[in-house]
Design a protein around this motif. Structure first.
Motif, PDB file in Angstrom:
ATOM      1  N   UNK A  15      15.693   4.198  45.313  1.00 18.31           N
ATOM      2  CA  UNK A  15      14.879   3.862  44.145  1.00 18.31           C
ATOM      3  C   UNK A  15      14.099   5.060  43.621  1.00 18.31           C
ATOM      4  N   UNK A  16      14.398   6.237  44.141  1.00 16.86           N
ATOM      5  CA  UNK A  16      13.698   7.431  43.693  1.00 16.86           C
ATOM      6  C   UNK A  16      14.506   8.163  42.638  1.00 16.86           C
ATOM      7  N   UNK A  17      13.804   8.612  41.605  1.00 18.66           N
ATOM      8  CA  UNK A  17      14.426   9.365  40.528  1.00 18.66           C
ATOM      9  C   UNK A  17      13.946  10.809  40.617  1.00 18.66           C
ATOM     10  N   UNK A  18      14.900  11.705  40.685  1.00 10.60           N
ATOM     11  CA  UNK A  18      14.564  13.128  40.817  1.00 10.60           C
ATOM     12  C   UNK A  18      15.118  13.928  39.651  1.00 10.60           C
ATOM     13  N   UNK A  19      14.437  15.015  39.324  1.00  8.48           N
ATOM     14  CA  UNK A  19      15.036  16.094  38.546  1.00  8.48           C
ATOM     15  C   UNK A  19      15.368  17.209  39.529  1.00  8.48           C
ATOM     16  N   UNK A  28      11.787  22.836  41.396  1.00  7.45           N
ATOM     17  CA  UNK A  28      13.011  22.200  41.871  1.00  7.45           C
ATOM     18  C   UNK A  28      12.705  20.922  42.634  1.00  7.45           C
ATOM     19  N   UNK A  29      13.673  19.993  42.584  1.00 10.35           N
ATOM     20  CA  UNK A  29      13.581  18.709  43.292  1.00 10.35           C
ATOM     21  C   UNK A  29      12.261  18.002  43.030  1.00 10.35           C
ATOM     22  N   UNK A  30      12.047  17.663  41.759  1.00  8.66           N
ATOM     23  CA  UNK A  30      10.801  17.010  41.367  1.00  8.66           C
ATOM     24  C   UNK A  30      11.025  15.498  41.330  1.00  8.66           C
ATOM     25  N   UNK A  31      10.200  14.788  42.081  1.00  6.33           N
ATOM     26  CA  UNK A  31      10.251  13.333  42.092  1.00  6.33           C
ATOM     27  C   UNK A  31       9.502  12.804  40.872  1.00  6.33           C
ATOM     28  N   UNK A  32      10.175  12.007  40.057  1.00  3.14           N
ATOM     29  CA  UNK A  32       9.540  11.475  38.850  1.00  3.14           C
ATOM     30  C   UNK A  32       8.655  10.275  39.190  1.00  3.14           C
ATOM     31  N   UNK A  33       7.411  10.307  38.714  1.00  6.25           N
ATOM     32  CA  UNK A  33       6.515   9.171  38.964  1.00  6.25           C
ATOM     33  C   UNK A  33       6.782   8.055  37.947  1.00  6.25           C
ATOM     34  N   UNK A  34       7.915   7.408  38.098  1.00  4.35           N
ATOM     35  CA  UNK A  34       8.272   6.327  37.179  1.00  4.35           C
ATOM     36  C   UNK A  34       8.537   5.065  37.983  1.00  4.35           C
ATOM     37  N   UNK A  35       7.960   3.973  37.527  1.00  2.00           N
ATOM     38  CA  UNK A  35       8.161   2.709  38.225  1.00  2.00           C
ATOM     39  C   UNK A  35       9.581   2.207  37.994  1.00  2.00           C
ATOM     40  N   UNK A  36      10.104   1.489  38.976  1.00  2.62           N
ATOM     41  CA  UNK A  36      11.442   0.951  38.872  1.00  2.62           C
ATOM     42  C   UNK A  36      11.589   0.090  37.611  1.00  2.62           C
ATOM     43  N   UNK A  37      10.564  -0.686  37.326  1.00  4.49           N
ATOM     44  CA  UNK A  37      10.624  -1.561  36.157  1.00  4.49           C
ATOM     45  C   UNK A  37      10.716  -0.743  34.867  1.00  4.49           C
ATOM     46  N   UNK A  38       9.903   0.321  34.774  1.00  3.67           N
ATOM     47  CA  UNK A  38       9.935   1.174  33.582  1.00  3.67           C
ATOM     48  C   UNK A  38      11.281   1.864  33.463  1.00  3.67           C
ATOM     49  N   UNK A  39      11.838   2.255  34.612  1.00  4.01           N
ATOM     50  CA  UNK A  39      13.148   2.904  34.613  1.00  4.01           C
ATOM     51  C   UNK A  39      14.215   1.943  34.090  1.00  4.01           C
ATOM     52  N   UNK A  40      14.203   0.729  34.603  1.00  2.00           N
ATOM     53  CA  UNK A  40      15.204  -0.244  34.163  1.00  2.00           C
ATOM     54  C   UNK A  40      15.013  -0.594  32.687  1.00  2.00           C
ATOM     55  N   UNK A  41      13.744  -0.725  32.269  1.00  2.00           N
ATOM     56  CA  UNK A  41      13.489  -1.019  30.860  1.00  2.00           C
ATOM     57  C   UNK A  41      13.981   0.107  29.961  1.00  2.00           C
ATOM     58  N   UNK A  42      13.774   1.352  30.410  1.00  2.00           N
ATOM     59  CA  UNK A  42      14.213   2.499  29.619  1.00  2.00           C
ATOM     60  C   UNK A  42      15.728   2.511  29.464  1.00  2.00           C
ATOM     61  N   UNK A  43      16.429   1.980  30.452  1.00  2.06           N
ATOM     62  CA  UNK A  43      17.886   1.870  30.316  1.00  2.06           C
ATOM     63  C   UNK A  43      18.254   0.902  29.198  1.00  2.06           C
ATOM     64  N   UNK A  44      17.318  -0.020  28.893  1.00  3.54           N
ATOM     65  CA  UNK A  44      17.532  -0.931  27.783  1.00  3.54           C
ATOM     66  C   UNK A  44      16.942  -0.432  26.482  1.00  3.54           C
ATOM     67  N   UNK A  45      16.448   0.813  26.498  1.00  3.61           N
ATOM     68  CA  UNK A  45      15.960   1.420  25.272  1.00  3.61           C
ATOM     69  C   UNK A  45      14.469   1.247  25.034  1.00  3.61           C
ATOM     70  N   UNK A  46      13.728   0.838  26.070  1.00  2.82           N
ATOM     71  CA  UNK A  46      12.278   0.709  25.940  1.00  2.82           C
ATOM     72  C   UNK A  46      11.637   2.059  26.263  1.00  2.82           C
ATOM     73  N   UNK A  47      10.876   2.580  25.319  1.00  6.02           N
ATOM     74  CA  UNK A  47      10.273   3.900  25.502  1.00  6.02           C
ATOM     75  C   UNK A  47       9.256   3.891  26.631  1.00  6.02           C
TER      76      UNK A  47
END
Ligand SMILES: [Zn+2]
Length: 77
Positions: A15-19, A28-47
């Motif tokens: 469940x971790x998102x990295x750059x 390098x290897x930066x862990x993004x502080x994004x919630x799983x819900x926000x990540x999933x919503x962004x996949x649906x086009x929610x900013x």
């Protein structure tokens, strides 16, 4: 439409998102502080946005696909 210059690749481990590399400061290897819900919503086009933990730059996210995060500003030259 979205331009490739406004995209940045990310890696997902569980469940971790990295750059692999921060588009702003090059850390390098930066862990993004994004919630799983926000990540999933962004996949649906929610900013959403994240504040990069390495350099505190704000990354506006318009959408996330399977490989890239798409922003409203150019992330690559
Ligand atoms: Zn950074």
């Amino acid at each position: 439409m979205f331009q490739f210059s406004h995209s940045w690749p990310y890696e997902r481990m569980m469940n971790d998102i990295y750059f692999q590399e921060c588009p702003f400061c090059g850390a390098s290897s930066v862990l993004l502080p994004i919630k799983k819900e926000a990540f999933e919503n962004a996949k649906g086009g929610v900013k959403t946005f994240v504040i990069m933990p390495c350099c505190h730059e704000k990354l506006d996210i318009l959408q996330i696909d399977d490989d890239y995060i798409w922003s409203n500003e150019p992330l690559r030259k």
